[in-house]
Design a protein around this motif. Structure first.
Motif, PDB file in Angstrom:
ATOM      1  N   GLU A  22       0.486  -1.163   0.626  1.00 38.29           N
ATOM      2  CA  GLU A  22       0.083   0.048   0.045  1.00 38.29           C
ATOM      3  C   GLU A  22       0.941   1.318  -0.376  1.00 38.29           C
ATOM      4  OE1 GLU A  22      -3.325  -2.412  -0.255  1.00 38.29           O
ATOM      5  OE2 GLU A  22      -3.998  -0.398  -0.509  1.00 38.29           O
ATOM      6  N   SER A  23       0.392   2.852  -0.372  1.00 39.53           N
ATOM      7  CA  SER A  23       1.288   3.554   0.085  1.00 39.53           C
ATOM      8  C   SER A  23       1.412   4.330   0.945  1.00 39.53           C
ATOM      9  CB  SER A  23      -0.150   5.111  -1.468  1.00 39.53           C
ATOM     10  OG  SER A  23       0.626   6.093  -0.578  1.00 39.53           O
TER      11      SER A  23
ATOM     12  N   GLY B 151       4.389   6.379   3.206  1.00 37.29           N
ATOM     13  CA  GLY B 151       5.363   7.827   3.652  1.00 37.29           C
ATOM     14  C   GLY B 151       4.319   8.510   3.819  1.00 37.29           C
TER      15      GLY B 151
ATOM     16  N   LEU C 139       6.748  13.697  -0.075  1.00 37.66           N
ATOM     17  CA  LEU C 139       6.621  13.144  -1.112  1.00 37.66           C
ATOM     18  C   LEU C 139       8.028  13.181  -1.356  1.00 37.66           C
ATOM     19  CD1 LEU C 139       3.013  14.630  -2.096  1.00 37.66           C
ATOM     20  CD2 LEU C 139       4.094  11.906  -1.923  1.00 37.66           C
TER      21      LEU C 139
ATOM     22  N   PHE D 285       0.841   9.708  -9.384  1.00 34.34           N
ATOM     23  CA  PHE D 285       0.858   8.148  -8.884  1.00 34.34           C
ATOM     24  C   PHE D 285       0.325   7.720 -10.092  1.00 34.34           C
ATOM     25  CE2 PHE D 285      -0.204   9.350  -4.322  1.00 34.34           C
ATOM     26  CZ  PHE D 285      -0.416  11.262  -4.508  1.00 34.34           C
TER      27      PHE D 285
ATOM     28  N   LYS E 149      -9.227  -3.213  -6.617  1.00 36.05           N
ATOM     29  CA  LYS E 149      -8.911  -2.004  -6.309  1.00 36.05           C
ATOM     30  C   LYS E 149      -7.700  -1.194  -7.093  1.00 36.05           C
ATOM     31  CE  LYS E 149      -6.232  -4.057  -2.627  1.00 36.05           C
ATOM     32  NZ  LYS E 149      -6.110  -3.896  -1.158  1.00 36.05           N
ATOM     33  N   LEU E 150      -7.738  -0.600  -6.648  1.00 40.68           N
ATOM     34  CA  LEU E 150      -6.648   0.390  -7.567  1.00 40.68           C
ATOM     35  C   LEU E 150      -5.010   0.443  -6.028  1.00 40.68           C
ATOM     36  CD1 LEU E 150      -7.268   2.917  -9.435  1.00 40.68           C
ATOM     37  CD2 LEU E 150      -6.144   1.192 -10.597  1.00 40.68           C
TER      38      LEU E 150
ATOM     39  N   PHE F 243      -1.960   2.203  -4.629  1.00 38.68           N
ATOM     40  CA  PHE F 243      -1.298   3.681  -5.295  1.00 38.68           C
ATOM     41  C   PHE F 243      -0.130   3.211  -4.874  1.00 38.68           C
ATOM     42  CE2 PHE F 243      -4.420   6.793  -8.153  1.00 38.68           C
ATOM     43  CZ  PHE F 243      -5.308   6.002  -7.390  1.00 38.68           C
ATOM     44  N   GLY F 244       1.011   4.135  -5.362  1.00 39.59           N
ATOM     45  CA  GLY F 244       2.563   4.631  -5.171  1.00 39.59           C
ATOM     46  C   GLY F 244       2.422   5.823  -4.171  1.00 39.59           C
ATOM     47  N   GLN F 245       3.610   6.175  -3.947  1.00 38.26           N
ATOM     48  CA  GLN F 245       4.071   6.998  -3.010  1.00 38.26           C
ATOM     49  C   GLN F 245       4.045   8.090  -3.894  1.00 38.26           C
ATOM     50  OE1 GLN F 245       8.002   7.932  -2.071  1.00 38.26           O
ATOM     51  NE2 GLN F 245       7.456   8.325  -0.108  1.00 38.26           N
TER      52      GLN F 245
ATOM     53  N   TYR G 201     -11.790   5.952  -2.233  1.00 35.46           N
ATOM     54  CA  TYR G 201     -10.605   5.709  -1.856  1.00 35.46           C
ATOM     55  C   TYR G 201     -10.934   7.516  -0.430  1.00 35.46           C
ATOM     56  CZ  TYR G 201     -10.083   3.198  -5.589  1.00 35.46           C
ATOM     57  OH  TYR G 201      -9.280   1.728  -6.614  1.00 35.46           O
TER      58      TYR G 201
ATOM     59  N   GLN H 115      -8.235   9.763   1.103  1.00 39.80           N
ATOM     60  CA  GLN H 115      -6.053  10.282   0.376  1.00 39.80           C
ATOM     61  C   GLN H 115      -5.954  10.353   2.144  1.00 39.80           C
ATOM     62  OE1 GLN H 115      -5.991  12.313  -2.780  1.00 39.80           O
ATOM     63  NE2 GLN H 115      -3.455  11.922  -3.160  1.00 39.80           N
TER      64      GLN H 115
ATOM     65  N   LEU I 248      -3.393  13.270   3.991  1.00 40.74           N
ATOM     66  CA  LEU I 248      -2.527  14.692   3.115  1.00 40.74           C
ATOM     67  C   LEU I 248      -1.057  13.507   3.523  1.00 40.74           C
ATOM     68  CD1 LEU I 248      -2.270  16.973   2.558  1.00 40.74           C
ATOM     69  CD2 LEU I 248      -1.511  17.684   5.319  1.00 40.74           C
TER      70      LEU I 248
ATOM     71  N   GLN J 158      -0.212  10.922   1.527  1.00 39.65           N
ATOM     72  CA  GLN J 158      -0.002   9.821   0.485  1.00 39.65           C
ATOM     73  C   GLN J 158      -1.701   9.899  -0.204  1.00 39.65           C
ATOM     74  OE1 GLN J 158      -0.285   6.974   3.983  1.00 39.65           O
ATOM     75  NE2 GLN J 158       0.278   8.056   5.618  1.00 39.65           N
ATOM     76  N   GLY J 159      -0.968   8.655  -0.662  1.00 39.41           N
ATOM     77  CA  GLY J 159      -2.278   8.128  -2.307  1.00 39.41           C
ATOM     78  C   GLY J 159      -2.924   7.533  -1.951  1.00 39.41           C
ATOM     79  N   PRO J 160      -3.967   7.701  -3.109  1.00 38.69           N
ATOM     80  CA  PRO J 160      -5.418   7.066  -1.877  1.00 38.69           C
ATOM     81  C   PRO J 160      -5.188   5.695  -1.798  1.00 38.69           C
ATOM     82  CG  PRO J 160      -5.345   8.716  -4.534  1.00 38.69           C
ATOM     83  CD  PRO J 160      -4.142   8.071  -3.539  1.00 38.69           C
ATOM     84  N   GLN J 161      -6.476   5.261  -0.988  1.00 37.66           N
ATOM     85  CA  GLN J 161      -6.613   4.395  -0.100  1.00 37.66           C
ATOM     86  C   GLN J 161      -7.285   3.374  -0.183  1.00 37.66           C
ATOM     87  OE1 GLN J 161      -4.484   1.829   2.026  1.00 37.66           O
ATOM     88  NE2 GLN J 161      -2.150   2.992   1.201  1.00 37.66           N
ATOM     89  N   PHE J 162      -7.358   2.249  -1.004  1.00 38.25           N
ATOM     90  CA  PHE J 162      -9.173   1.148  -1.725  1.00 38.25           C
ATOM     91  C   PHE J 162      -9.958   1.181  -0.147  1.00 38.25           C
ATOM     92  CE2 PHE J 162     -12.049  -0.714  -3.700  1.00 38.25           C
ATOM     93  CZ  PHE J 162     -12.074  -1.103  -3.302  1.00 38.25           C
TER      94      PHE J 162
ATOM     95  N   LEU K 284      -8.836  13.321   2.758  1.00 35.76           N
ATOM     96  CA  LEU K 284      -9.818  13.805   1.322  1.00 35.76           C
ATOM     97  C   LEU K 284     -10.694  12.604   0.230  1.00 35.76           C
ATOM     98  CD1 LEU K 284     -10.180  15.431  -1.437  1.00 35.76           C
ATOM     99  CD2 LEU K 284      -8.819  14.735  -2.107  1.00 35.76           C
TER     100      LEU K 284
ATOM    101  N   LEU L 104     -12.827  10.634  -1.971  1.00 41.29           N
ATOM    102  CA  LEU L 104     -12.580   9.910  -3.030  1.00 41.29           C
ATOM    103  C   LEU L 104     -13.344   8.839  -3.532  1.00 41.29           C
ATOM    104  CD1 LEU L 104      -8.954  10.735  -4.320  1.00 41.29           C
ATOM    105  CD2 LEU L 104     -10.352  12.404  -4.628  1.00 41.29           C
TER     106      LEU L 104
END
Lengths: 112, 114
Positions: free
Chosen positions: A2-3, A5, A8, A89, A99-100, A102-104, B35, B37, B39, B41-45, B88, B90
């Motif tokens: 999972e994403s 960190g 960025l 991303f 599901k997608l 996502f990278g960092q 998703y 998100q 701050l 980071q990338g979105p999480q399902f 956020l 999404l």
């Protein structure tokens, strides 16, 4: 995975130069990859995608390269413009997945 | 063509309250995903729905729930809000779930929990 960190990675380039943004994906079973651009205060915007049966795909000013051997994805943006400033991303998924992942994310900053 | 729309755009709640977020997919799309998100980071399902049925669920507690309506719009509900739910949220739509269908995202709802 999972994403993760909170910090960025940032890439700064001069306007007009080419940009290369890299991404390492985690799941060897992933077979569909997408690059998204996210501007401040907005949702992710689709840029380009590639399936695992391809190594390269080109769009308008953008090229995605896929190296399945090392699980690496890159996004090349030609002749970078100020409007390209955003967080980029990569996302991975599989045909039967829901599901997608996502990278960092990488923040691209364009210097005038 | 209208893209994915979400409402409200911003929301402020206090701990312990409940919130409902809404999403309308692109016309013709029958699958909606949610998703979160945080701050930086990338979105999480969180969830995926297709034809009013849950097709996938991410690693989120049972305080999170969702549903999809016959017109393919969707709601995300979060109960007993925690400070860590500030994010956020999404919504993404696609014509069908899975496959090689691109997911298109809405502008999101920014939730702040105080």
């Amino acid at each position: 995975g999972e994403s993760v960190g909170l910090h960025l990675p940032t890439l700064s380039v001069q306007e007009g130069d080419n940009s290369i943004i890299n991404c390492a994906y985690s799941n060897s079973a992933s077979d569909y990859f997408i690059w998204y651009k996210q501007e401040s205060g907005k949702g992710p915007q689709f840029i380009i995608d590639i399936r695992s049966n391809m190594d390269k795909r080109q769009g308008q000013r953008v090229t995605v390269l896929l190296n399945k051997t090392v699980k690496h994805l890159s996004l090349q943006i030609a002749a970078t413009q100020p409007g390209d400033s955003a967080v980029y991303f990569c996302a991975e998924t599989a045909k039967l997945a829901q599901k997608l992942v996502f990278g960092q994310g990488t923040r691209l900053t364009i210097n005038p | 063509d209208a893209g994915v729309t979400q409402s409200p755009t911003h929301l402020i709640k206090t701990r312990g309250q409940q919130v409902t977020l809404r999403c309308s997919p692109i016309s013709g799309h029958k699958s909606v995903s949610w998703y979160q998100q945080v701050l930086g980071q990338g979105p999480q399902f969180i969830f995926q729905y297709y034809e009013k049925e849950e097709r996938g669920r991410g690693n989120f507690p049972d305080r999170f729930s969702a549903r999809q309506f016959p017109n393919y719009s969707s709601e995300l509900n979060v109960n007993a809000l925690l400070l860590g739910d500030s994010a956020l949220y999404l919504c993404a739509s696609s014509s069908t779930p899975g496959g090689y269908e691109t997911q298109y995202f809405g502008p999101g709802t920014r939730l702040l929990v105080l």
